[in-house]
Design an enzyme around this catalytic site. Sequence first.
Site, PDB file in Angstrom:
ATOM      1  N   HIS A   1       0.844  -1.201   0.000  1.00 37.46           N
ATOM      2  CA  HIS A   1       0.000   0.000   0.000  1.00 37.46           C
ATOM      3  C   HIS A   1       0.878   1.250   0.000  1.00 37.46           C
ATOM      4  CE1 HIS A   1      -3.686   2.357   1.455  1.00 37.46           C
ATOM      5  NE2 HIS A   1      -2.680   3.202   1.634  1.00 37.46           N
ATOM      6  N   GLU A   2       1.938   1.227   0.842  1.00 37.88           N
ATOM      7  CA  GLU A   2       2.819   2.409   0.943  1.00 37.88           C
ATOM      8  C   GLU A   2       3.654   2.593  -0.316  1.00 37.88           C
ATOM      9  OE1 GLU A   2       0.829   2.642   4.243  1.00 37.88           O
ATOM     10  OE2 GLU A   2       1.838   4.198   3.106  1.00 37.88           O
TER      11      GLU A   2
ATOM     12  N   HIS B   1       1.895   4.243  -3.142  1.00 37.44           N
ATOM     13  CA  HIS B   1       1.812   5.708  -3.063  1.00 37.44           C
ATOM     14  C   HIS B   1       3.000   6.373  -3.747  1.00 37.44           C
ATOM     15  CE1 HIS B   1      -1.763   6.657  -0.787  1.00 37.44           C
ATOM     16  NE2 HIS B   1      -1.422   5.912   0.240  1.00 37.44           N
TER      17      HIS B   1
HETATM   18  O1  LIG Z   1      -0.734   5.227   3.025  1.00 39.69           O
HETATM   19  C1  LIG Z   1      -1.038   4.914   4.333  1.00 39.69           C
HETATM   20  N1  LIG Z   1      -2.341   5.246   4.720  1.00 39.69           N
HETATM   21  O2  LIG Z   1      -3.141   5.827   3.865  1.00 39.69           O
HETATM   22  C2  LIG Z   1      -2.867   4.658   5.941  1.00 39.69           C
HETATM   23  C3  LIG Z   1      -3.566   3.330   5.725  1.00 39.69           C
HETATM   24  C4  LIG Z   1      -2.613   2.224   5.458  1.00 39.69           C
HETATM   25  C5  LIG Z   1      -3.222   0.896   5.113  1.00 39.69           C
HETATM   26  C6  LIG Z   1      -4.576   0.619   5.321  1.00 39.69           C
HETATM   27  C7  LIG Z   1      -5.094  -0.636   4.979  1.00 39.69           C
HETATM   28  C8  LIG Z   1      -4.253  -1.595   4.448  1.00 39.69           C
HETATM   29  C9  LIG Z   1      -2.914  -1.303   4.251  1.00 39.69           C
HETATM   30  C10 LIG Z   1      -2.416  -0.070   4.588  1.00 39.69           C
HETATM   31 NI    NI Z   2      -2.632   5.340   1.941  1.00 39.27          NI
END
Ligand SMILES: OCN(O)CCCc1ccccc1
Ligand code: NI
Length: 183
Positions: free
Chosen positions: A153-154, A157
Amino acid sequence: MLTMKDIVREGHPSLTTVADEVTIPLTETDKQLLGDMLQFLKNSQDEEIAEKYQLRAGVGLAAPQLGINKRLIAVHFEDGNGKKYSYGLANPKIVSHSVEKAYLPSGEGCLSVDRNVEGYVPRHARVSIKAISMDGEAIKLRLKGYAAIVFQHEIDHLNGIMFYDHINKQNPYFIPENAKPVE
Ligand SMILES: OCN(O)CCCc1ccccc1
Ligand code: NI
């Protein structure tokens, strides 16, 4: 300290831009930024501080979410087996991944998205990641389960990709045949 006003929301160009690698060794500025990002995550998970500063709880944060187009991420969470992850990383790169996919049965959210977006987000079940840590050392992480999901997920970005870009448009709850839920 970083608060929610520092986090850009959908529509901000940084969220759909490919971020630039940072110079190594890390500058003091980039080290400080990673420290601030990690502290934000810790604060967001502290009931009193989060309440006082109205912080949304986050397990990860990427510099583009601060409008900064640099390949810097921070993560701070515990996985389902109680394993703790707390890192500030520069230039993280997925160097290999499984064919098998995985998804969170509860879907995903994002600090830069002020709405619920339903649906499964299929991701690689296992990933190997190389990065430079905020202490300047080259590290390699082999991740699975919830940790693999968060890091992907990171890193998304940093490439201008939002979690909902992975959700099947025709059927948000479509499960690819080789995908397993992360319990
Ligand atoms: O980019 C980080 N952010 O938006 C916070 C949420 C992060 C996140 C949420 C659900 C599954 C994986 C990662
Ligand atoms: Ni995010």
